[in-house]
Design a protein around this motif. Structure first.
Motif, PDB file in Angstrom:
ATOM      1  N   VAL A   1      10.778  -3.831   9.380  1.00 24.38           N
ATOM      2  CA  VAL A   1      10.185  -2.495   9.477  1.00 24.38           C
ATOM      3  C   VAL A   1       9.463  -2.206   8.163  1.00 24.38           C
ATOM      4  CG1 VAL A   1      10.648  -0.074   9.993  1.00 24.38           C
ATOM      5  CG2 VAL A   1      12.154  -1.845  10.916  1.00 24.38           C
ATOM      6  N   ALA A   2       8.132  -2.063   8.213  1.00 24.47           N
ATOM      7  CA  ALA A   2       7.312  -2.039   6.997  1.00 24.47           C
ATOM      8  C   ALA A   2       6.985  -0.645   6.488  1.00 24.47           C
ATOM      9  CB  ALA A   2       6.020  -2.820   7.258  1.00 24.47           C
ATOM     10  N   THR A   3       7.661   0.371   7.008  1.00 22.52           N
ATOM     11  CA  THR A   3       7.413   1.731   6.533  1.00 22.52           C
ATOM     12  C   THR A   3       8.655   2.584   6.801  1.00 22.52           C
ATOM     13  OG1 THR A   3       5.877   3.624   6.689  1.00 22.52           O
ATOM     14  CG2 THR A   3       6.361   2.458   8.741  1.00 22.52           C
ATOM     15  N   ALA A   4       8.667   3.811   6.249  1.00 25.84           N
ATOM     16  CA  ALA A   4       9.795   4.727   6.509  1.00 25.84           C
ATOM     17  C   ALA A   4       9.503   5.468   7.812  1.00 25.84           C
ATOM     18  CB  ALA A   4       9.975   5.696   5.352  1.00 25.84           C
ATOM     19  N   VAL A   5       9.946   4.878   8.919  1.00 28.95           N
ATOM     20  CA  VAL A   5       9.650   5.421  10.248  1.00 28.95           C
ATOM     21  C   VAL A   5      10.389   6.745  10.446  1.00 28.95           C
ATOM     22  CG1 VAL A   5       9.766   4.942  12.721  1.00 28.95           C
ATOM     23  CG2 VAL A   5       9.462   3.077  11.103  1.00 28.95           C
TER      24      VAL A   5
ATOM     25  N   VAL B   1       5.655  -5.701  16.987  1.00 31.39           N
ATOM     26  CA  VAL B   1       6.304  -4.833  17.977  1.00 31.39           C
ATOM     27  C   VAL B   1       5.580  -3.488  18.005  1.00 31.39           C
ATOM     28  CG1 VAL B   1       8.465  -3.646  18.563  1.00 31.39           C
ATOM     29  CG2 VAL B   1       8.525  -5.977  17.656  1.00 31.39           C
ATOM     30  N   VAL B   2       5.288  -2.966  16.836  1.00 31.31           N
ATOM     31  CA  VAL B   2       4.508  -1.727  16.706  1.00 31.31           C
ATOM     32  C   VAL B   2       3.523  -1.959  15.565  1.00 31.31           C
ATOM     33  CG1 VAL B   2       4.592   0.761  16.280  1.00 31.31           C
ATOM     34  CG2 VAL B   2       6.554  -0.359  17.337  1.00 31.31           C
ATOM     35  N   ASP B   3       2.257  -1.508  15.756  1.00 29.39           N
ATOM     36  CA  ASP B   3       1.260  -1.627  14.689  1.00 29.39           C
ATOM     37  C   ASP B   3       1.082  -0.294  13.972  1.00 29.39           C
ATOM     38  OD1 ASP B   3       0.781  -4.267  15.188  1.00 29.39           O
ATOM     39  OD2 ASP B   3      -1.073  -3.952  16.317  1.00 29.39           O
ATOM     40  N   PHE B   4       0.567  -0.352  12.774  1.00 27.99           N
ATOM     41  CA  PHE B   4       0.054   0.865  12.131  1.00 27.99           C
ATOM     42  C   PHE B   4      -1.201   1.272  12.903  1.00 27.99           C
ATOM     43  CE2 PHE B   4       2.293  -0.990   8.407  1.00 27.99           C
ATOM     44  CZ  PHE B   4       2.989   0.137   7.962  1.00 27.99           C
ATOM     45  N   ALA B   5      -1.290   2.548  13.292  1.00 30.21           N
ATOM     46  CA  ALA B   5      -2.488   3.005  14.003  1.00 30.21           C
ATOM     47  C   ALA B   5      -3.489   3.612  13.029  1.00 30.21           C
ATOM     48  CB  ALA B   5      -2.104   4.041  15.062  1.00 30.21           C
ATOM     49  N   ALA B   6      -3.034   3.920  11.842  1.00 36.75           N
ATOM     50  CA  ALA B   6      -3.912   4.541  10.853  1.00 36.75           C
ATOM     51  C   ALA B   6      -3.445   4.139   9.467  1.00 36.75           C
ATOM     52  CB  ALA B   6      -3.860   6.067  11.012  1.00 36.75           C
ATOM     53  N   GLY B   7      -4.216   4.563   8.472  1.00 33.53           N
ATOM     54  CA  GLY B   7      -3.823   4.289   7.092  1.00 33.53           C
ATOM     55  C   GLY B   7      -4.351   2.951   6.617  1.00 33.53           C
ATOM     56  N   PRO B   8      -3.928   2.540   5.439  1.00 30.19           N
ATOM     57  CA  PRO B   8      -4.501   1.344   4.825  1.00 30.19           C
ATOM     58  C   PRO B   8      -4.254   0.062   5.620  1.00 30.19           C
ATOM     59  CG  PRO B   8      -2.640   2.202   3.534  1.00 30.19           C
ATOM     60  CD  PRO B   8      -2.942   3.213   4.575  1.00 30.19           C
ATOM     61  N   ASP B   9      -3.270   0.070   6.512  1.00 34.18           N
ATOM     62  CA  ASP B   9      -2.962  -1.160   7.260  1.00 34.18           C
ATOM     63  C   ASP B   9      -3.158  -0.975   8.760  1.00 34.18           C
ATOM     64  OD1 ASP B   9      -2.086  -2.929   5.015  1.00 34.18           O
ATOM     65  OD2 ASP B   9      -0.800  -1.187   4.702  1.00 34.18           O
TER      66      ASP B   9
ATOM     67  N   HIS C   1       0.841  -1.199   0.000  1.00 36.47           N
ATOM     68  CA  HIS C   1       0.000   0.000   0.000  1.00 36.47           C
ATOM     69  C   HIS C   1       0.877   1.250   0.000  1.00 36.47           C
ATOM     70  CE1 HIS C   1      -3.081  -2.806   1.978  1.00 36.47           C
ATOM     71  NE2 HIS C   1      -3.538  -2.520   0.784  1.00 36.47           N
ATOM     72  N   PRO C   2       1.536   1.539  -1.121  1.00 35.91           N
ATOM     73  CA  PRO C   2       2.391   2.728  -1.155  1.00 35.91           C
ATOM     74  C   PRO C   2       1.588   3.975  -0.787  1.00 35.91           C
ATOM     75  CG  PRO C   2       2.549   1.491  -3.209  1.00 35.91           C
ATOM     76  CD  PRO C   2       1.457   0.864  -2.421  1.00 35.91           C
ATOM     77  N   LEU C   3       2.234   4.902  -0.103  1.00 34.59           N
ATOM     78  CA  LEU C   3       1.546   6.123   0.326  1.00 34.59           C
ATOM     79  C   LEU C   3       1.714   7.219  -0.723  1.00 34.59           C
ATOM     80  CD1 LEU C   3       2.616   6.038   4.091  1.00 34.59           C
ATOM     81  CD2 LEU C   3       0.491   5.185   3.058  1.00 34.59           C
ATOM     82  N   ARG C   4       0.816   8.195  -0.660  1.00 34.66           N
ATOM     83  CA  ARG C   4       0.904   9.339  -1.584  1.00 34.66           C
ATOM     84  C   ARG C   4       2.129  10.185  -1.245  1.00 34.66           C
ATOM     85  NH1 ARG C   4      -4.411   8.474  -0.708  1.00 34.66           N
ATOM     86  NH2 ARG C   4      -5.698   8.436  -2.590  1.00 34.66           N
ATOM     87  N   GLU C   5       2.529  11.031  -2.169  1.00 34.99           N
ATOM     88  CA  GLU C   5       3.656  11.925  -1.921  1.00 34.99           C
ATOM     89  C   GLU C   5       3.365  12.781  -0.687  1.00 34.99           C
ATOM     90  OE1 GLU C   5       4.562  14.592  -5.121  1.00 34.99           O
ATOM     91  OE2 GLU C   5       6.499  15.126  -4.254  1.00 34.99           O
ATOM     92  N   GLY C   6       4.257  12.757   0.275  1.00 35.96           N
ATOM     93  CA  GLY C   6       4.112  13.589   1.466  1.00 35.96           C
ATOM     94  C   GLY C   6       3.168  13.011   2.515  1.00 35.96           C
ATOM     95  N   GLU C   7       2.426  11.978   2.195  1.00 34.43           N
ATOM     96  CA  GLU C   7       1.475  11.396   3.157  1.00 34.43           C
ATOM     97  C   GLU C   7       2.220  10.640   4.262  1.00 34.43           C
ATOM     98  OE1 GLU C   7      -1.060   8.467   1.312  1.00 34.43           O
ATOM     99  OE2 GLU C   7      -2.235   8.119   3.135  1.00 34.43           O
ATOM    100  N   THR C   8       1.721  10.740   5.480  1.00 33.74           N
ATOM    101  CA  THR C   8       2.286   9.919   6.549  1.00 33.74           C
ATOM    102  C   THR C   8       1.162   9.219   7.288  1.00 33.74           C
ATOM    103  OG1 THR C   8       2.252  11.712   8.182  1.00 33.74           O
ATOM    104  CG2 THR C   8       4.287  11.451   6.901  1.00 33.74           C
ATOM    105  N   VAL C   9       1.498   8.121   7.923  1.00 32.63           N
ATOM    106  CA  VAL C   9       0.501   7.392   8.729  1.00 32.63           C
ATOM    107  C   VAL C   9       1.045   7.232  10.139  1.00 32.63           C
ATOM    108  CG1 VAL C   9      -0.600   6.136   6.838  1.00 32.63           C
ATOM    109  CG2 VAL C   9       1.406   5.160   7.940  1.00 32.63           C
ATOM    110  N   GLU C  10       0.141   7.275  11.099  1.00 34.61           N
ATOM    111  CA  GLU C  10       0.558   7.165  12.482  1.00 34.61           C
ATOM    112  C   GLU C  10       0.807   5.706  12.852  1.00 34.61           C
ATOM    113  OE1 GLU C  10      -2.089   9.149  15.179  1.00 34.61           O
ATOM    114  OE2 GLU C  10      -0.831   8.549  16.880  1.00 34.61           O
ATOM    115  N   LEU C  11       1.812   5.495  13.695  1.00 35.66           N
ATOM    116  CA  LEU C  11       2.056   4.154  14.233  1.00 35.66           C
ATOM    117  C   LEU C  11       1.657   4.135  15.704  1.00 35.66           C
ATOM    118  CD1 LEU C  11       5.563   3.208  12.741  1.00 35.66           C
ATOM    119  CD2 LEU C  11       3.346   3.269  11.626  1.00 35.66           C
ATOM    120  N   GLY C  12       1.485   2.946  16.235  1.00 36.34           N
ATOM    121  CA  GLY C  12       0.998   2.775  17.605  1.00 36.34           C
ATOM    122  C   GLY C  12       1.877   3.416  18.673  1.00 36.34           C
TER     123      GLY C  12
END
Ligand code: GAL
Length: 657
Positions: A577-581, A550-558, A519-530
């Motif tokens: 690590v499944a995102t650019a933290v 260890v940490v979940d996505f708190a928002a976004g597609p996942d 689920h690639p994110l849009r340019e500049g979009e960020t999602v919150e993690l737990g």
């Protein structure tokens, strides 16, 4: 082999590219006197002097160079003698116009620049062999020549050539690799878009196209390109070795800044690894990118000392805005390279040119002459390096390794990926920066290399992983290693074919998970993690199969699914690590601590801390004084003694033994 040079010099090498052919004799004489004043003990000569050395085919004129080398030798200055093959003379291009390289768009490069010959051209190779042989025979017994400097920055500014000679050489290279067309068709997935080849002569180089070109073809062309340049190098190297078996041979790499050469294949072919590094002037923390380049150079050298062949005293001339170095920066930069294993501080160039494309480039001797701060800094640096002679030959130990693979770099950045934001250097730089700020010294490794010396291995962007490399990483963890992998790794094999089954096929087992969907994110979009941090660029549906979240996505597609996982396997642990933290440091600190990586704690994050042999280098990149409680000892640079804590002034450097 570096040892043989620094032993002959009696310390670290100091100097740079010297282009006396641009100056009258009187200036050349002044040069030698000023070099002595600055403490210069090594210069690179002849790197761009082909037209002077061979003004007509087979007519060699070495007298002028003899005079210069003798003068340098009399002054105790050693020579790193260049073979001038990065810029063939105009007579050559006129005699063999078809050797001028053709770019991907089909444009033939003209004369007037440099790197203007196709590496696959038989005529070009023959001419390079000719001048290398003539130089080797002429200078074989000259005591001043301590090193051969073959060519200049192979593969830069562009390594690829799309001319007819390249087409023929590419076909031959493919035949040697695949043997028969069935194997090639299979490796290239040639049934896609009707690309099945029935004859070798149907194969072309991957020219510019109105759509995406077969990625396996492009990847092989990248390998071929690196190999062709390497063949140009080994041709000259073998000629030089035959005449002067005791003089080491190098070619100046741009370890972190040349994408087109697979330097893991090159490094074993040189006697000494040497590197050119230039700061990205406008990047405020560019000293971190410098450290990365130095660490990569040392890693290519297998941990042995290497040579900093070029960097700049001040501004370069080829960036959009060429910022001069700030006070103290020249010293910090130079000593950071030494801290990370360089046995030299060499520059491009000795004296600023008055004409040509590089006249606005800084030099050891600037246009302003000796009545300048820059010259005073250069003289002082020379004196400081003499004090550092004891570090020559010593090694830097690292407990952390970062995976770096040029093939994966090439593959990831081909066309039509899930997101244009998937960039190799972006991820490597992000992880490297966090490790640098955590004061963890890093080596770089190929994913198939022996990893047993490292407590933690980080794979920030290992998109392409062959079976051997994947098994290697798995074995490393099973036998007690700690591995941390970032997203979009282990996806394809060496032919750009997706590993069978769910992503990431090459790493499912070691990571204990699979990925259901990207689920690639849009340019500049960020999602919150737990944990309150945020992810950018990437999100994906991770399905643990042994790994624990260890940490979940708190928002976004996942949302509600893992963003960070941990998998205990055998005697080791694998993190994913499944995102650019945005906050990588706490995550890395946890992985470093779990792995038991030893590093100093509680230091400011802009203090560079590196141990080389029995000397600890402390480089303060901040603007406030720093006091560290360890190590204690004597500062080699100014002789000051620090029995308890060490104070490092703002912008200052200490080398504590
Ligand atoms: C290097 C090159 C030198 C000089 C320098 C300028 O990449 O090897 O010849 O051009 O850049 O920064």
């Amino acid at each position: 082999m570096v040892d043989s040079i620094s032993t002959r010099l009696g310390g670290l090498a100091y100097g740079g590219d010297y282009n006396p052919e641009q100056w009258p004799r009187q200036v050349q004489e002044e040069d030698v006197a000023l070099m002595r004043a600055a403490g210069v003990n090594l210069v690179s000569l002849g790197v761009f002097a082909w037209a002077r050395l061979e003004p007509a085919p087979g007519r060699y004129e070495f007298g002028w160079l003899d005079e210069i080398i003798d003068r340098l030798h009399a002054a105790g200055i050693a020579v790193d003698l260049g073979t001038p093959t990065a810029a063939p003379p105009p007579w050559f291009s006129r005699a063999y116009p078809h050797t001028l390289p053709v770019n991907r768009e089909g444009v033939r490069i003209g004369v007037g620049g440099r790197q203007n010959a196709c590496p696959s051209s038989p005529e070009y190779r023959a001419a390079t062999a000719g001048i290398a042989r003539a130089l080797a025979e002429h200078y074989r017994d000259h005591p001043a020549v301590v090193l051969w400097h073959v060519h200049n920055e192979y593969g830069a500014p562009l390594g690829e050539c799309y001319c007819e000679a390249s087409v023929a050489a590419f076909r031959a290279w493919l035949r040697a690799i695949y043997g028969d067309l069935d194997a090639l068709n299979e490796a290239w997935g040639a049934d896609f878009w009707s690309q099945r080849y029935g004859d070798w002569d149907e194969i072309d180089v991957p020219r510019a196209n109105h759509t995406a070109v077969n990625p396996a073809q492009r990847l092989d062309f990248a390998r071929f390109t690196s190999d062709e340049h390497l063949a140009c190098f080994t041709l000259q190297r073998d000629i030089l070795r035959a005449s002067t078996p005791h003089t080491p041979v190098t070619t100046n790499f741009m370890t972190a800044n040349c994408k087109s050469m697979d330097l893991w294949r090159w490094a074993p072919e040189v006697d000494v690894v040497s590197n050119d590094h230039y700061l990205t002037a406008e990047r405020p923390d560019n000293h971190i990118e410098l450290a990365l380049s130095a660490d990569l150079s040392r890693s290519l050298a297998g941990g042995a000392p290497w040579l900093l062949m070029e960097h700049s005293t001040g501004a370069v001339n080829w960036q959009p805005r060429n910022l001069a170095k700030r006070p103290g920066e020249l010293r910090r930069n130079s000593l950071a390279h030494v801290a990370r294993g360089s046995d030299s501080v060499l520059f491009f160039q000795w004296r600023a040119s008055r004409y040509g494309a590089e006249k606005f480039h800084s030099a050891m001797l600037p246009q302003a002459g000796t009545d300048s701060q820059l010259w005073r800094d250069v003289v002082e640096l020379g004196a400081q390096l003499r004090e550092l002679a004891p570090v020559r030959g010593s090694r830097v130990a690292a407990e952390v390794a970062v995976v770096w693979d040029w093939e994966s770099f090439w593959a990831l950045e081909l066309e039509w990926r899930p997101s244009v934001d998937l960039r190799f250097r972006e991820r490597v730089d992000a992880y490297y920066e966090a490790l640098w700020r955590e004061h963890a010294t890093v080596d770089f490794v190929h994913p198939a290399a022996d990893l047993s010396a490292y407590r933690l291995v980080v794979a920030p962007s290992a998109y392409l992983l062959g079976e051997v490399a994947a098994k290697n990483l798995c074995r490393y963890v099973e036998s007690g290693g700690h591995l941390l992998v970032s997203y979009f790794s282990g996806i394809v094999d060496e032919h750009e074919t997706v590993h069978p089954g769910a992503y990431p096929g090459a790493l499912r087992e070691v990571l204990g998970l699979s990925i259901e969907e990207f689920h690639p994110l849009r340019e500049g979009e960020t999602v919150e993690l737990g944990d309150g941090s945020r992810g950018a660029v990437w999100s994906e549906r991770v399905r643990p199969a042994g790994a624990v979240p260890v940490v979940d996505f708190a928002a976004g597609p996942d949302a509600g699914h893992p963003a960070v996982t941990r998998h205990d396997l055998g005697r080791g642990t694998a993190w994913y690590v499944a995102t650019a933290v945005d906050r990588l440091r706490p995550l890395l600190a946890r992985a470093l601590d779990t792995a038991g990586v030893r590093r100093p704690h509680g230091l400011p994050d802009d203090l560079e801390y590196v141990r080389r042999g029995d000397v600890v280098f402390l480089i303060n990149h901040g603007d406030t004084e720093v006091v560290v409680s360890e190590p204690s000892g004597t500062d080699l640079l100014d002789g000051s003694v620090w029995p308890g804590a060490v104070t490092i002034p703002p912008g200052g450097v200490r080398a504590i033994r």
